[in-house]
Motif scaffolding. Structure first.
Motif, PDB file in Angstrom:
ATOM      1  N   VAL A 187     -45.686  33.163  17.043  1.00 28.24           N
ATOM      2  CA  VAL A 187     -46.425  33.970  17.238  1.00 28.24           C
ATOM      3  C   VAL A 187     -46.266  35.676  16.852  1.00 28.24           C
ATOM      4  O   VAL A 187     -46.485  36.150  16.227  1.00 28.24           O
ATOM      5  CB  VAL A 187     -47.326  34.158  18.915  1.00 28.24           C
ATOM      6  N   ASN A 188     -44.696  35.419  17.056  1.00 28.77           N
ATOM      7  CA  ASN A 188     -44.812  36.710  17.054  1.00 28.77           C
ATOM      8  C   ASN A 188     -44.144  36.914  15.182  1.00 28.77           C
ATOM      9  O   ASN A 188     -44.299  38.085  15.128  1.00 28.77           O
ATOM     10  CB  ASN A 188     -43.071  37.094  18.033  1.00 28.77           C
ATOM     11  N   LYS A 189     -44.002  36.551  14.779  1.00 22.51           N
ATOM     12  CA  LYS A 189     -43.507  36.615  13.585  1.00 22.51           C
ATOM     13  C   LYS A 189     -44.679  36.539  12.943  1.00 22.51           C
ATOM     14  O   LYS A 189     -44.596  37.310  11.904  1.00 22.51           O
ATOM     15  CB  LYS A 189     -42.565  34.643  12.778  1.00 22.51           C
ATOM     16  N   VAL A 190     -45.525  35.587  13.049  1.00 20.49           N
ATOM     17  CA  VAL A 190     -47.064  35.847  12.320  1.00 20.49           C
ATOM     18  C   VAL A 190     -47.672  36.956  12.455  1.00 20.49           C
ATOM     19  O   VAL A 190     -48.204  38.120  11.934  1.00 20.49           O
ATOM     20  CB  VAL A 190     -48.081  35.011  12.245  1.00 20.49           C
ATOM     21  N   ARG A 191     -47.447  37.860  14.167  1.00 16.77           N
ATOM     22  CA  ARG A 191     -47.646  39.173  14.235  1.00 16.77           C
ATOM     23  C   ARG A 191     -47.145  40.218  13.501  1.00 16.77           C
ATOM     24  O   ARG A 191     -48.060  41.405  12.516  1.00 16.77           O
ATOM     25  CB  ARG A 191     -47.481  39.882  15.558  1.00 16.77           C
ATOM     26  N   VAL A 192     -46.028  39.865  13.249  1.00 22.45           N
ATOM     27  CA  VAL A 192     -44.761  41.245  12.463  1.00 22.45           C
ATOM     28  C   VAL A 192     -45.578  40.917  10.910  1.00 22.45           C
ATOM     29  O   VAL A 192     -45.721  41.431  10.065  1.00 22.45           O
ATOM     30  CB  VAL A 192     -43.878  40.638  12.444  1.00 22.45           C
TER      31      VAL A 192
END
Length: 199
Positions: free
Chosen positions: A88-93
Motif C-alpha cells: 500500500v505504501n509503495k503504491v501510494r508513493v
C-alpha cells in the motif's frame, strides 16, 4: 457598517456551504464504499465456494437422499498485514502521495476489527467500525484525536490483488491516492484485511 455586515454575512454563508459540501462528500464516500464492498464480498464468496456432496455411510442411507453441502474451498493465502502495508505504501508513493506513518493506536483498531470480521466470517459493511467508540469507550480518545477511516476487503489471493481491488473502487481508492491520510495501520489474515487510515 453595511460593508462590514455584508462581508461578515458572506463569510458565514461561505463557511456553511463548505461544511455542507464536506458533509455530503463524506456521506457519499461512506455510501459508495458500502455499496462496492458488498459487490466485492459477494464476488469473493462466489469464487471461494464449491459444493461437495456429503458422504453417505454404507448401508445407512440411500444415495438418492444425499444433499449437497456448501464447503469453502481451501485456498492458499500467503500474504498478511506486513506485506499489504508495504505494498500500500509503495503504491501510494507511485500515485504521488506520501507513505502512511504507522501509529499504534490505529493498529489497535485494525486488530479489533480484523478479529471481529474473522469471527463473523464476512464483511459487516463497517457496522462494527461505526459504533466502535461507543462499544469500546477506552478507544474514544482515538476518534477524538484523529479523523479515522476504515477500508475493508475479503477474498484476494495476493496482497497485489487486494491493492488492485481497492484501487478500482471509488471509496477504497482514497486509501491509495488520498493525500489527506498521513497515519495508518493494516492487519490482514485469511484473505480478510482491515486498513485504518487517519489524519
Amino acid at each position: 457598517m453595511n460593508v462590514l455586515l455584508t462581508t461578515f454575512t458572506i463569510i458565514i454563508i461561505s463557511g456553511l456551504l463548505v461544511e455542507i459540501y464536506i458533509f455530503g462528500y463524506k456521506q457519499g464516500e461512506i455510501s459508495s464504499t458500502d455499496y462496492y464492498e458488498g459487490i466485492i464480498s459477494s464476488l469473493a464468496k462466489d469464487q471461494v465456494s464449491s459444493y461437495i456432496p456429503s458422504p453417505v455411510p454404507q448401508g445407512t442411507q440411500s444415495p438418492k437422499t444425499t444433499t449437497p453441502t456448501a464447503v469453502a474451498a481451501v485456498r492458499e493465502v500467503n500474504w498478511g498485514g506486513p506485506e499489504l502495508w508495504e505494498l500500500v505504501n509503495k503504491v501510494r508513493v507511485e500515485h504521488g502521495v506520501g507513505q502512511l506513518k504507522q501509529v499504534d493506536e490505529l493498529c489497535t483498531i485494525a486488530s479489533i476489527r480484523l478479529n471481529e470480521l474473522l469471527a463473523l466470517g464476512a464483511l459487516d459493511g463497517h457496522s462494527g467500525f461505526s459504533n466502535l467508540s461507543e462499544r469500546r469507550t477506552d478507544l474514544k480518545w482515538i476518534f477524538e484525536k484523529y479523523v479515522v477511516a476504515e477500508f475493508l476487503i475479503q477474498g484476494p489471493s495476493t496482497a497485489q490483488e487486494a491493492v488492485d481491488l481497492w484501487l478500482n473502487t471509488m471509496g477504497h481508492k482514497k486509501l491509495i491516492t488520498g493525500g489527506e491520510y498521513v497515519y495508518g495501520c493494516i492487519y490482514a489474515q485469511n484473505s480478510f484485511a482491515v486498513a485504518i487510515a487517519a489524519y
